[in-house]
Design a protein around this motif. Sequence first.
Motif, PDB file in Angstrom:
ATOM      1  N   PRO A 141       7.684   1.029  -5.222  1.00 45.62           N
ATOM      2  CA  PRO A 141       8.609   1.900  -5.952  1.00 45.62           C
ATOM      3  C   PRO A 141       9.282   2.932  -5.057  1.00 45.62           C
ATOM      4  N   MET A 142       8.618   3.288  -3.948  1.00 43.78           N
ATOM      5  CA  MET A 142       9.195   4.289  -3.051  1.00 43.78           C
ATOM      6  C   MET A 142      10.301   3.683  -2.181  1.00 43.78           C
ATOM      7  N   SER A 143       9.973   2.652  -1.417  1.00 43.30           N
ATOM      8  CA  SER A 143      10.956   2.095  -0.479  1.00 43.30           C
ATOM      9  C   SER A 143      11.931   1.140  -1.142  1.00 43.30           C
ATOM     10  N   LYS A 144      11.503   0.511  -2.256  1.00 42.99           N
ATOM     11  CA  LYS A 144      12.288  -0.522  -2.953  1.00 42.99           C
ATOM     12  C   LYS A 144      12.659  -1.687  -2.029  1.00 42.99           C
ATOM     13  N   GLY A 145      11.947  -1.803  -0.914  1.00 45.11           N
ATOM     14  CA  GLY A 145      12.221  -2.891   0.021  1.00 45.11           C
ATOM     15  C   GLY A 145      12.802  -2.432   1.340  1.00 45.11           C
ATOM     16  N   THR A 146      13.101  -1.150   1.480  1.00 49.03           N
ATOM     17  CA  THR A 146      13.582  -0.501   2.713  1.00 49.03           C
ATOM     18  C   THR A 146      15.005  -0.908   3.084  1.00 49.03           C
ATOM     19  N   ALA A 147      15.237  -2.209   3.345  1.00 45.08           N
ATOM     20  CA  ALA A 147      16.567  -2.716   3.710  1.00 45.08           C
ATOM     21  C   ALA A 147      16.548  -4.224   3.561  1.00 45.08           C
ATOM     22  N   TYR A 148      17.556  -4.778   2.939  1.00 46.12           N
ATOM     23  CA  TYR A 148      17.580  -6.212   2.639  1.00 46.12           C
ATOM     24  C   TYR A 148      18.447  -6.973   3.646  1.00 46.12           C
ATOM     25  N   GLN A 172       0.847  -1.190   0.000  1.00 42.92           N
ATOM     26  CA  GLN A 172       0.000   0.000   0.000  1.00 42.92           C
ATOM     27  C   GLN A 172       0.883   1.241   0.000  1.00 42.92           C
ATOM     28  N   SER A 173       0.449   2.276  -0.686  1.00 39.70           N
ATOM     29  CA  SER A 173       1.282   3.461  -0.872  1.00 39.70           C
ATOM     30  C   SER A 173       1.636   4.159   0.436  1.00 39.70           C
ATOM     31  N   GLY A 174       0.790   4.027   1.452  1.00 44.37           N
ATOM     32  CA  GLY A 174       1.054   4.701   2.720  1.00 44.37           C
ATOM     33  C   GLY A 174       1.806   3.849   3.725  1.00 44.37           C
ATOM     34  N   GLU A 175       2.285   2.669   3.306  1.00 47.45           N
ATOM     35  CA  GLU A 175       2.985   1.754   4.204  1.00 47.45           C
ATOM     36  C   GLU A 175       4.475   1.692   3.869  1.00 47.45           C
ATOM     37  N   GLN A 176       5.274   1.417   4.891  1.00 51.87           N
ATOM     38  CA  GLN A 176       6.705   1.209   4.689  1.00 51.87           C
ATOM     39  C   GLN A 176       6.920  -0.265   4.409  1.00 51.87           C
ATOM     40  N   PHE A 177       7.167  -0.604   3.143  1.00 48.06           N
ATOM     41  CA  PHE A 177       7.298  -1.998   2.740  1.00 48.06           C
ATOM     42  C   PHE A 177       8.714  -2.498   2.987  1.00 48.06           C
ATOM     43  N   VAL A 178       8.813  -3.618   3.703  1.00 47.61           N
ATOM     44  CA  VAL A 178      10.103  -4.228   4.025  1.00 47.61           C
ATOM     45  C   VAL A 178      10.214  -5.570   3.294  1.00 47.61           C
ATOM     46  N   ALA A 179      11.195  -5.691   2.428  1.00 51.76           N
ATOM     47  CA  ALA A 179      11.418  -6.932   1.677  1.00 51.76           C
ATOM     48  C   ALA A 179      12.183  -7.927   2.539  1.00 51.76           C
ATOM     49  N   LEU A 180      11.764  -9.186   2.493  1.00 50.55           N
ATOM     50  CA  LEU A 180      12.435 -10.224   3.272  1.00 50.55           C
ATOM     51  C   LEU A 180      12.804 -11.413   2.389  1.00 50.55           C
ATOM     52  N   PRO A 181      14.013 -11.393   1.812  1.00 45.33           N
ATOM     53  CA  PRO A 181      14.494 -12.572   1.076  1.00 45.33           C
ATOM     54  C   PRO A 181      14.968 -13.610   2.095  1.00 45.33           C
ATOM     55  N   SER A 182      14.051 -14.438   2.553  1.00 42.98           N
ATOM     56  CA  SER A 182      14.293 -15.326   3.687  1.00 42.98           C
ATOM     57  C   SER A 182      14.496 -16.768   3.239  1.00 42.98           C
ATOM     58  N   TYR A 183      14.804 -17.635   4.202  1.00 43.00           N
ATOM     59  CA  TYR A 183      14.807 -19.076   3.914  1.00 43.00           C
ATOM     60  C   TYR A 183      14.300 -19.825   5.148  1.00 43.00           C
ATOM     61  N   ARG A 184      13.338 -20.703   4.861  1.00 44.92           N
ATOM     62  CA  ARG A 184      12.725 -21.499   5.925  1.00 44.92           C
ATOM     63  C   ARG A 184      12.717 -22.986   5.578  1.00 44.92           C
ATOM     64  N   VAL A 185      13.311 -23.326   4.443  1.00 47.19           N
ATOM     65  CA  VAL A 185      13.434 -24.728   4.043  1.00 47.19           C
ATOM     66  C   VAL A 185      14.892 -25.001   3.696  1.00 47.19           C
ATOM     67  N   GLY A 186      15.212 -26.278   3.471  1.00 45.94           N
ATOM     68  CA  GLY A 186      16.572 -26.646   3.102  1.00 45.94           C
ATOM     69  C   GLY A 186      17.428 -26.938   4.323  1.00 45.94           C
ATOM     70  N   PRO A 187      18.732 -27.185   4.117  1.00 47.62           N
ATOM     71  CA  PRO A 187      19.622 -27.594   5.208  1.00 47.62           C
ATOM     72  C   PRO A 187      19.793 -26.544   6.302  1.00 47.62           C
ATOM     73  N   TYR A 188      19.465 -25.284   6.000  1.00 45.33           N
ATOM     74  CA  TYR A 188      19.604 -24.220   6.993  1.00 45.33           C
ATOM     75  C   TYR A 188      18.244 -23.624   7.369  1.00 45.33           C
ATOM     76  N   GLY A 189      17.183 -24.316   6.958  1.00 49.62           N
ATOM     77  CA  GLY A 189      15.831 -23.808   7.147  1.00 49.62           C
ATOM     78  C   GLY A 189      15.446 -23.583   8.596  1.00 49.62           C
ATOM     79  N   ALA A 190      15.871 -24.484   9.494  1.00 52.76           N
ATOM     80  CA  ALA A 190      15.515 -24.335  10.909  1.00 52.76           C
ATOM     81  C   ALA A 190      16.081 -23.045  11.481  1.00 52.76           C
ATOM     82  N   ASN A 191      17.288 -22.677  11.048  1.00 52.44           N
ATOM     83  CA  ASN A 191      17.906 -21.428  11.505  1.00 52.44           C
ATOM     84  C   ASN A 191      17.139 -20.232  10.977  1.00 52.44           C
TER      85      ASN A 191
END
Length: 444
Positions: free
Chosen positions: A102-109, A30-49
């Motif tokens: 487009p404004m925040s582009k993800g804020t911080a990765y 939404q245009s009035g929200e601060q969007f935070v991108a989360l390139p995360s991992y929850r599966v695979g050999p390190y998923g539990a971490n």
Amino acid sequence: MTILIRNLQRIALAMGASAALLAPLAVQAQSGEQFVALPSYRVGPYGANGQSFYGGFVDYLNYVNLKDGGVNGVKLSWEECETEYNNAKGVECYERLKGKSPMSKGTAYHTMSTGISYALVDKTAGDKVPLVMMGYGRTDAVDGSVFPYAFPLVTTYQMQVSAIVKFLAGKNGGSLAGKKIVYLYHDSAYGKEPIVALEAEAKLGKFNLVEIPVAHPGNEQGAQWLKIRQENPDYVIFWGWGVMNQTALKAAQKVGFARDKMIGSWWAGSEEDTVPAGDAAKGYMSATWNVAGRGVSLIADIDKVVYGAGKGNMQDRNKVGSVLYNRGVSAAVVTVEAIRVAQARYGKGKVMSGEDMRWAFENLNVNNARLQQLGATGLLPEIKTSCDNHEGSGKVKIQQWDGTKWVVVSDWIEGNKNLIHPLFKASAAQFAKEKGISPACMKS
């Protein structure tokens, strides 16, 4: 009829596939929200971490929305993209997420991956959005005149290993001269990153260093521990991740190497590492830049507010307060504080751009007074950044596993800054030369 049904099924599958391809384009913050991108991992050999780290991160974002209504009225929104701790998928997730706002582009990765961070350093700089590497990543990015959009915050692998050496020296009357230390490490960018600092420490401290790599994912270490038994070192400094950690602890027990002579990095010091290892983990030590437990009032309040509202991100609520959960909270705390700093300069109640956030991350001052206000006293060290220092702290504590929980056994320890920071500068200067960059601090 059978042919017709099959054709209809094919059409339905095709439509489903098309919808799946189009779905990412349709999901916009939404245009009035601060969007935070989360390139995360929850599966695979390190998923539990990843589950614990990103669970803590998301819980804090939810907490700020529920408790404070966002940051000065700006609600936080976020979206995760599964990277599986894979560099190529990490880049794909970044490209997908940066267009959500487009404004925040993800804020911080926050990729929680040194390899993915290396792959994104140039991309995030080109797109003018911060790449935040809290306790991992490209450590020469401490030099903001060369890496204006990259922030290896809190502390780096080099400063961590230097602090570990200082701690071990303290256990030996202040000197490790003549001692033998094995460096057992994940054979990846993560494991290789601190080697230059450890070699410098060995030269300065006159101790013998033996380097032994372990191939990903690290569930085969028989040959390595046979060599360690042959070397008979005084200590093992251990740079593991995921399944590699519990495997190492069990292997150490098998060959008779005392775990209280083994000290790991902060990515080899969580409950995910020690609990599965059982009795083999007792006495093992690791560095950490955040404490565990619900004794920190912020963690207790997150449990009350977020989970009390039925909006907790962790499937296993018992992991609230674990090392990696609290680390995820710490990373989110610093991110939200950067949003506050940016708003104070560029407009309260407004969505901040990537460029606004860059300035904020370079001008953080999360001191003890602020940590107390947040209820986060002792959770993480003070952080004060500048163009010359994108690290902001360089301090760790040492913790020890008593068989059931982590117990802190040191105060905050700062690595040898006079030895380590020139290494950062030299590496950053070489990078600048290769890329044709003229080092300069960016103006706001």
